[in-house]
Design a protein around this motif. Structure first.
Motif, PDB file in Angstrom:
ATOM      1  N   GLY A 168      40.857  42.266  43.091  1.00 39.15           N
ATOM      2  CA  GLY A 168      40.125  42.576  41.674  1.00 39.15           C
ATOM      3  C   GLY A 168      39.092  41.538  41.154  1.00 39.15           C
ATOM      4  O   GLY A 168      38.805  40.638  41.695  1.00 39.15           O
ATOM      5  N   HIS A 190      33.949  45.628  36.370  1.00 41.09           N
ATOM      6  CA  HIS A 190      35.140  46.107  37.049  1.00 41.09           C
ATOM      7  C   HIS A 190      35.112  47.784  37.538  1.00 41.09           C
ATOM      8  O   HIS A 190      35.338  47.930  38.873  1.00 41.09           O
ATOM      9  N   HIS A 191      34.454  48.340  36.726  1.00 42.54           N
ATOM     10  CA  HIS A 191      34.261  49.766  37.118  1.00 42.54           C
ATOM     11  C   HIS A 191      33.212  49.797  38.437  1.00 42.54           C
ATOM     12  O   HIS A 191      33.669  50.594  39.357  1.00 42.54           O
ATOM     13  N   LEU A 194      34.908  48.684  41.243  1.00 39.68           N
ATOM     14  CA  LEU A 194      35.699  50.000  42.027  1.00 39.68           C
ATOM     15  C   LEU A 194      35.166  51.013  42.824  1.00 39.68           C
ATOM     16  O   LEU A 194      35.494  51.610  43.876  1.00 39.68           O
ATOM     17  N   PRO A 198      37.748  50.443  46.293  1.00 41.45           N
ATOM     18  CA  PRO A 198      38.650  51.174  45.391  1.00 41.45           C
ATOM     19  C   PRO A 198      39.938  50.497  45.254  1.00 41.45           C
ATOM     20  O   PRO A 198      40.980  50.931  44.507  1.00 41.45           O
ATOM     21  N   THR A 201      42.096  46.950  42.177  1.00 43.65           N
ATOM     22  CA  THR A 201      41.990  47.583  41.116  1.00 43.65           C
ATOM     23  C   THR A 201      42.794  46.451  39.892  1.00 43.65           C
ATOM     24  O   THR A 201      42.826  46.722  39.057  1.00 43.65           O
TER      25      THR A 201
END
Ligand SMILES: *Cc1c(COP(=O)(O)O)cnc(C)c1O
Length: 236
Positions: A168, A190-191, A194, A198, A201
């Motif tokens: 992350g 961050h979104h 992802l 994925p 996190t």
């Protein structure tokens, strides 16, 4: 604190207060208690404090200077702690950092990937990696972290290195400003990450002064130093 209070009691009380702040912030943000992991930043404080903290249930500690971190990790090797490296990384030290760090939170340029991977490989141990993103304006002096635009390429480079696990992002809120808009920008970066990654996190944001705002923005890890250990000795 009264002068009759010893270090163990002081750390226990401070740790309790920080844990309560985290729990309250989780409740206020409608997040599960336990959604946020506390990393206690022990830089400038002795290994004896790390040992006391481990006795109080601390599982994760953070350090920002290689030599100090290496010595403390060796001294506390029996404690089973997870060591987070959160400081500026030099490429000639990166392999050595990977020899004791379980999590490297401050990867901010592609040049660090190969030496980190080499260090992890020598230890036959995967190292969790967070990309440090700068939330400062590009012209800010002493800016640490990658430009948000560079995150996709950096993420791909870490993903391609076998002994490294992309987990992350990490960031520090800009000094002397309301941290909320900066943490909102971080959450958006961050979104986007992802979507492509994925499994990445983790979001490490929030320190002694702004952990509530970070938890509201979705932090999964807070890095707390002075609120647990007291103020650090002033350097230069
Ligand atoms: C020192 C440090 C912290 C802890 O800061 P406090 O304000 O003492 O809680 C967190 N993150 C990074 C990157 C640090 O260098």
């Amino acid at each position: 604190m009264t002068s009759s209070t010893g270090r163990p009691e002081e750390l226990a009380a401070n740790l309790d207060a920080v844990r309560r702040r985290i729990d309250t912030a989780c409740a206020d943000a409608g997040r599960e208690p336990g959604a946020v992991r506390l990393v206690v930043v022990t830089k400038f404080f002795p290994a004896s404090d790390v040992r006391l903290l481990a006795g109080l249930g601390v599982t994760d500690v953070g350090e920002n200077r290689h030599q100090e971190a290496e010595a403390k990790a060796a001294e506390c090797a029996d404690l089973g702690l997870r060591w987070h490296f959160i400081g500026g990384l030099q490429s000639n030290k990166a392999a050595a950092v990977a020899s004791y760090a379980d999590v490297v939170e401050s990867l901010d340029r592609a040049k660090l990937v190969a030496p980190l991977a080499r260090g992890a490989e020598q230890r036959s141990h995967e190292v969790d990696v967070l990309l440090q993103v700068s939330l400062d304006p590009p012209d800010r002096a002493g800016r640490a972290g990658a430009d948000p635009d560079d995150v996709p390429d950096l993420a791909a480079a870490v993903e391609a290195a076998d002994p490294l696990r992309l987990r992350g992002l990490m960031a520090v809120a800009p000094l002397g400003e309301d941290p909320r808009p900066a943490f909102a920008r971080l959450a958006a970066i961050h979104h986007d990450l992802l979507v492509e990654h994925p499994a990445a996190t983790w979001l490490s944001a929030g320190m002694s002064g702004d952990l509530e705002q970070a938890i509201h923005a979705g932090a999964t890890h807070v890095r707390v130093g002075s609120a647990v250990l007291g103020s650090r000795p002033q350097f230069k």
